[in-house]
Scaffold this active site. Structure first.
Site, mmCIF file in Angstrom:
data_model
loop_
_atom_site.group_PDB
_atom_site.id
_atom_site.type_symbol
_atom_site.label_atom_id
_atom_site.label_comp_id
_atom_site.label_asym_id
_atom_site.label_seq_id
_atom_site.Cartn_x
_atom_site.Cartn_y
_atom_site.Cartn_z
ATOM 1 N N PRO A 9 0.794 -1.227 0.000
ATOM 2 C CA PRO A 9 0.000 0.000 0.000
ATOM 3 C C PRO A 9 0.825 1.274 0.000
ATOM 4 O O PRO A 9 1.815 1.388 0.729
ATOM 5 C CB PRO A 9 -0.802 -0.089 1.306
ATOM 6 C CG PRO A 9 -0.880 -1.539 1.608
ATOM 7 C CD PRO A 9 0.364 -2.163 1.042
ATOM 8 N N ASN A 10 0.392 2.210 -0.822
ATOM 9 C CA ASN A 10 0.940 3.573 -0.908
ATOM 10 C C ASN A 10 2.312 3.657 -1.574
ATOM 11 O O ASN A 10 2.853 4.745 -1.720
ATOM 12 C CB ASN A 10 0.992 4.237 0.478
ATOM 13 C CG ASN A 10 -0.385 4.378 1.080
ATOM 14 O OD1 ASN A 10 -1.278 4.902 0.436
ATOM 15 N ND2 ASN A 10 -0.583 3.884 2.282
ATOM 16 N N ARG A 17 4.751 11.112 -2.684
ATOM 17 C CA ARG A 17 4.386 10.857 -1.293
ATOM 18 C C ARG A 17 5.543 11.207 -0.362
ATOM 19 O O ARG A 17 6.626 10.618 -0.482
ATOM 20 C CB ARG A 17 4.075 9.360 -1.187
ATOM 21 C CG ARG A 17 3.879 8.872 0.200
ATOM 22 C CD ARG A 17 3.943 7.363 0.260
ATOM 23 N NE ARG A 17 3.659 6.925 1.595
ATOM 24 C CZ ARG A 17 3.915 5.726 2.063
ATOM 25 N NH1 ARG A 17 4.451 4.818 1.275
ATOM 26 N NH2 ARG A 17 3.627 5.422 3.300
ATOM 27 N N TYR A 22 10.666 9.538 1.577
ATOM 28 C CA TYR A 22 10.840 8.464 0.597
ATOM 29 C C TYR A 22 11.597 8.882 -0.669
ATOM 30 O O TYR A 22 11.819 8.049 -1.548
ATOM 31 C CB TYR A 22 9.463 7.897 0.204
ATOM 32 C CG TYR A 22 8.718 7.323 1.393
ATOM 33 C CD1 TYR A 22 9.165 6.170 2.026
ATOM 34 C CD2 TYR A 22 7.583 7.952 1.901
ATOM 35 C CE1 TYR A 22 8.504 5.649 3.124
ATOM 36 C CE2 TYR A 22 6.912 7.435 2.998
ATOM 37 C CZ TYR A 22 7.373 6.289 3.605
ATOM 38 O OH TYR A 22 6.726 5.773 4.693
ATOM 39 N N ASN A 71 8.248 -5.178 -0.012
ATOM 40 C CA ASN A 71 8.087 -4.009 0.840
ATOM 41 C C ASN A 71 6.589 -3.919 1.123
ATOM 42 O O ASN A 71 5.831 -3.418 0.282
ATOM 43 C CB ASN A 71 8.585 -2.730 0.162
ATOM 44 C CG ASN A 71 8.426 -1.529 1.086
ATOM 45 O OD1 ASN A 71 7.747 -1.599 2.115
ATOM 46 N ND2 ASN A 71 9.048 -0.429 0.728
ATOM 47 N N ALA A 74 2.801 -0.267 5.195
ATOM 48 C CA ALA A 74 2.299 -0.309 6.579
ATOM 49 C C ALA A 74 1.833 -1.708 7.002
ATOM 50 O O ALA A 74 1.786 -2.011 8.197
ATOM 51 C CB ALA A 74 1.163 0.695 6.739
ATOM 52 N N HIS A 77 3.611 -3.826 9.675
ATOM 53 C CA HIS A 77 3.526 -3.627 11.109
ATOM 54 C C HIS A 77 2.347 -4.352 11.759
ATOM 55 O O HIS A 77 2.218 -4.338 12.973
ATOM 56 C CB HIS A 77 3.476 -2.127 11.417
ATOM 57 C CG HIS A 77 4.542 -1.361 10.689
ATOM 58 N ND1 HIS A 77 5.883 -1.647 10.836
ATOM 59 C CD2 HIS A 77 4.473 -0.348 9.773
ATOM 60 C CE1 HIS A 77 6.591 -0.834 10.051
ATOM 61 N NE2 HIS A 77 5.753 -0.045 9.386
ATOM 62 N N ASP A 84 1.848 -14.882 7.121
ATOM 63 C CA ASP A 84 1.545 -16.305 6.910
ATOM 64 C C ASP A 84 1.768 -16.702 5.454
ATOM 65 O O ASP A 84 2.295 -17.779 5.165
ATOM 66 C CB ASP A 84 0.092 -16.602 7.295
ATOM 67 C CG ASP A 84 -0.121 -16.636 8.805
ATOM 68 O OD1 ASP A 84 0.883 -16.684 9.553
ATOM 69 O OD2 ASP A 84 -1.291 -16.623 9.237
ATOM 70 N N GLU A 95 12.771 -8.685 3.149
ATOM 71 C CA GLU A 95 11.866 -7.538 3.326
ATOM 72 C C GLU A 95 12.681 -6.246 3.252
ATOM 73 O O GLU A 95 13.749 -6.143 3.871
ATOM 74 C CB GLU A 95 11.151 -7.641 4.674
ATOM 75 C CG GLU A 95 10.198 -6.485 4.917
ATOM 76 C CD GLU A 95 9.245 -6.718 6.075
ATOM 77 O OE1 GLU A 95 8.660 -7.828 6.158
ATOM 78 O OE2 GLU A 95 9.074 -5.812 6.905
ATOM 79 N N HIS A 97 12.597 -1.908 3.367
ATOM 80 C CA HIS A 97 11.933 -0.628 3.642
ATOM 81 C C HIS A 97 12.827 0.496 3.153
ATOM 82 O O HIS A 97 14.039 0.492 3.432
ATOM 83 C CB HIS A 97 11.644 -0.475 5.134
ATOM 84 C CG HIS A 97 10.690 -1.505 5.618
ATOM 85 N ND1 HIS A 97 9.332 -1.373 5.434
ATOM 86 C CD2 HIS A 97 10.900 -2.702 6.205
ATOM 87 C CE1 HIS A 97 8.742 -2.459 5.908
ATOM 88 N NE2 HIS A 97 9.667 -3.283 6.373
ATOM 89 N N SER A 99 12.640 3.693 4.033
ATOM 90 C CA SER A 99 13.038 4.495 5.201
ATOM 91 C C SER A 99 13.537 3.569 6.306
ATOM 92 O O SER A 99 13.265 2.361 6.289
ATOM 93 C CB SER A 99 11.837 5.306 5.703
ATOM 94 O OG SER A 99 10.816 4.433 6.187
ATOM 95 N N ARG A 104 11.751 5.990 13.219
ATOM 96 C CA ARG A 104 10.448 6.638 13.064
ATOM 97 C C ARG A 104 9.542 6.330 14.264
ATOM 98 O O ARG A 104 10.031 5.911 15.302
ATOM 99 C CB ARG A 104 9.846 6.216 11.714
ATOM 100 C CG ARG A 104 10.763 6.596 10.542
ATOM 101 C CD ARG A 104 10.180 6.227 9.209
ATOM 102 N NE ARG A 104 8.974 6.980 8.928
ATOM 103 C CZ ARG A 104 8.132 6.708 7.932
ATOM 104 N NH1 ARG A 104 8.415 5.696 7.120
ATOM 105 N NH2 ARG A 104 7.048 7.425 7.748
ATOM 106 N N ARG A 108 5.904 1.872 14.141
ATOM 107 C CA ARG A 108 6.580 1.259 12.993
ATOM 108 C C ARG A 108 7.710 0.318 13.417
ATOM 109 O O ARG A 108 8.377 -0.283 12.586
ATOM 110 C CB ARG A 108 7.140 2.348 12.056
ATOM 111 C CG ARG A 108 6.084 3.168 11.395
ATOM 112 C CD ARG A 108 6.676 4.136 10.392
ATOM 113 N NE ARG A 108 5.781 5.257 10.178
ATOM 114 C CZ ARG A 108 4.773 5.273 9.296
ATOM 115 N NH1 ARG A 108 4.574 4.244 8.507
ATOM 116 N NH2 ARG A 108 3.988 6.322 9.188
HETATM 117 C C1 DQA Z 1 7.798 1.712 4.367
HETATM 118 C C2 DQA Z 1 7.740 2.000 5.870
HETATM 119 C C3 DQA Z 1 6.345 1.774 6.405
HETATM 120 O O1 DQA Z 1 6.306 2.065 7.798
HETATM 121 C C4 DQA Z 1 5.349 2.683 5.696
HETATM 122 O O2 DQA Z 1 4.045 2.429 6.149
HETATM 123 C C5 DQA Z 1 5.436 2.566 4.224
HETATM 124 C C6 DQA Z 1 6.765 2.522 3.606
HETATM 125 C C7 DQA Z 1 9.188 2.046 3.766
HETATM 126 O O3 DQA Z 1 9.454 1.582 2.673
HETATM 127 O O4 DQA Z 1 9.970 2.777 4.390
HETATM 128 O O5 DQA Z 1 4.447 2.592 3.518
HETATM 129 O O6 DQA Z 1 7.560 0.336 4.149
#
Ligand code: DQA
Length: 139
Positions: A9-10, A17, A22, A71, A74, A77, A84, A95, A97, A99, A104, A108
């Protein structure tokens, strides 16, 4: 070898964003950088993004691949369902990220999907995906 890269997501709005967190590069830029490296490594890449937990799980279950870079945004978390699915895939998972989530908000710092990963890279921007790809290509 085929590596599936999943962004949650996002992450489709990268570039617009919160650029102070980011950066200004887009998801398309990330795909390009990874495709270039994959070509050098002789690795086939699948690249997907979704804002929907179920869609990510469907791809984990159905997309043929030898390893996964994820990645989860959110979902990292709190999504036991995604954790699973990743664990259930039986594939090596890294995995990533963009950031450094540990610098943070405390919400997170709880890493649920990371329990299904072989390793986690957090805070290196797009370089984290490249490091994950290099690692998986060697294993
Ligand atoms: C993220 C970190 C997450 O906490 C956040 O919700 C994201 C981006 C990152 O790539 O730093 O959407 O996964």
């Amino acid at each position: 070898m085929k590596v599936l890269v999943l962004n949650g997501p996002n992450l489709g709005t990268l570039g617009r964003r919160e650029p102070e967190v980011y950066g200004t590069k887009t998801l398309a830029d990330l795909e390009k950088v990874l495709n270039n490296r994959a070509r050098e490594l002789g690795v086939e890449l699948g690249f997907r993004q979704s804002n929907h937990e179920g869609q990510l799980i469907d791809w984990i279950e159905s997309e043929p691949s030898d390893a996964i870079i994820v990645n989860p945004g959110a979902l990292s978390h709190y999504s036991l369902a995604l954790a699973d699915a990743l664990r259930g895939s039986g594939k090596p998972v890294v995995e990533v990220h963009i950031s450094n989530v540990f610098r943070r908000e405390p919400e997170r710092h709880r890493m649920v999907t990371a329990t299904a990963a072989k390793g986690v890279i957090s805070g290196l921007g797009f370089d984290g995906y490249l490091a994950a790809l290099d690692y998986l290509a060697r294993t």
